[in-house]
Design an enzyme around this catalytic site. Structure first.
Site, short mmCIF file in Angstrom:
data_model
loop_
_atom_site.label_atom_id
_atom_site.label_comp_id
_atom_site.label_asym_id
_atom_site.label_seq_id
_atom_site.Cartn_x
_atom_site.Cartn_y
_atom_site.Cartn_z
N CYS A 242 -1.06 -1.02 12.34
CA CYS A 242 -1.89 -0.58 11.21
C CYS A 242 -2.91 -1.66 10.86
O CYS A 242 -2.61 -2.85 10.92
CB CYS A 242 -1.03 -0.30 9.97
SG CYS A 242 -0.29 1.33 9.96
N HIS A 243 -4.12 -1.23 10.48
CA HIS A 243 -5.14 -2.16 10.03
C HIS A 243 -4.88 -2.57 8.58
O HIS A 243 -4.49 -1.73 7.76
CB HIS A 243 -6.53 -1.52 10.11
CG HIS A 243 -6.97 -1.20 11.50
ND1 HIS A 243 -6.55 -0.06 12.16
CD2 HIS A 243 -7.81 -1.85 12.35
CE1 HIS A 243 -7.10 -0.03 13.36
NE2 HIS A 243 -7.87 -1.09 13.51
N MET B 163 -0.84 6.24 6.53
CA MET B 163 0.33 5.37 6.63
C MET B 163 0.62 4.66 5.32
O MET B 163 1.77 4.46 4.93
CB MET B 163 0.14 4.35 7.75
CG MET B 163 0.05 4.97 9.14
SD MET B 163 1.44 6.04 9.54
CE MET B 163 2.83 4.92 9.38
N GLU B 164 -0.43 4.29 4.60
CA GLU B 164 -0.24 3.65 3.31
C GLU B 164 0.41 4.60 2.31
O GLU B 164 1.27 4.20 1.52
CB GLU B 164 -1.58 3.14 2.79
CG GLU B 164 -2.11 1.90 3.48
CD GLU B 164 -2.59 2.14 4.90
OE1 GLU B 164 -2.72 1.16 5.65
OE2 GLU B 164 -2.84 3.30 5.27
N ASP C 71 18.41 1.97 -3.74
CA ASP C 71 18.96 0.64 -4.02
C ASP C 71 19.46 0.52 -5.45
O ASP C 71 20.54 -0.02 -5.70
CB ASP C 71 17.89 -0.42 -3.77
CG ASP C 71 18.36 -1.81 -4.17
OD1 ASP C 71 19.34 -2.30 -3.58
OD2 ASP C 71 17.75 -2.40 -5.09
#
Length: 203
Positions: free
Chosen positions: A97-98, A148-149, A163
């Site tokens: 990824c950039h 993707m972000e 969590d």
């Protein structure tokens, strides 16, 4: 299998895949080597991506989140911040990824209950009939998209929910993380068609 042999085998597999697809796998060249795509020649455009996902859980866990009774703190608030941080850290997690100059990240979380017993799952500590629904929106003005972000934002938020609540229940299920809409760039606008992701009613 040695590391060198595994690398050669993987490269051969990638090269064959690229050949079969007419080299449409932009992260793989004709020899099978992987690389970060050069986007220098692309014109910057306004790019937006929206992603969604959810964490399925039982009634007890859901009630504790709603009542702010989880010992680690406010689950939705912490997960929201984690999602924003996840979007900003995407290029550090996904190798090709950039790094992107993001101009906007929003992460929204909502409590949802099942409207149909057929849409829920079961576990040893109760039916997973409730969920935290997560949606992210990421925007930039650049040469490559932010899908993707957006996915990283939802993933980080979902992992944070797990969590913070795992002491209560370890049977939670992170589910249905996907891109639901993107715009900008050569491929233009795309939106997910209605599918089987429904079944929970947002409170």
């Amino acid at each position: 299998m040695s590391g060198a042999r595994a690398a050669v085998t993987l490269r051969a597999f990638a090269a064959a895949a690229a050949t079969r697809r007419g080299s449409t796998l932009t992260h793989v060249d004709a020899t099978g080597d992987v690389h970060m795509v050069d986007v220098s020649d692309k014109q910057p455009t306004l790019r937006t991506a929206r992603a969604r996902g959810r964490v399925l859980m039982n009634q007890e866990t859901f009630d504790l989140i709603r009542q702010d009774g989880i010992k680690k703190g406010n689950v939705l608030a912490v997960a929201q911040i984690a999602g924003i941080q996840g979007a900003k850290s995407c290029s550090q997690l996904i190798p090709l990824c950039h790094p992107i100059a993001i101009t906007k990240v929003s992460v929204d979380l909502a409590l949802a209950t099942s409207s149909s017993s057929s849409s829920s799952s079961s576990s040893s500590d109760g039916a997973l009939t409730h969920a935290v629904e997560i949606e992210s929106l990421v925007r930039c003005k650049g040469e490559t998209g932010v899908e993707m972000e957006a996915l990283a934002a939802v993933s980080a938020a979902a992992l944070t929910v797990f969590d913070m609540c795992k002491a209560v229940s370890k049977s939670m299920v992170i589910d249905s993380i996907r891109v639901v809409e993107k715009s900008g760039g050569k491929s233009g606008h795309w939106k997910e068609q209605p599918s089987g992701h429904a079944g929970l009613k947002v409170e």
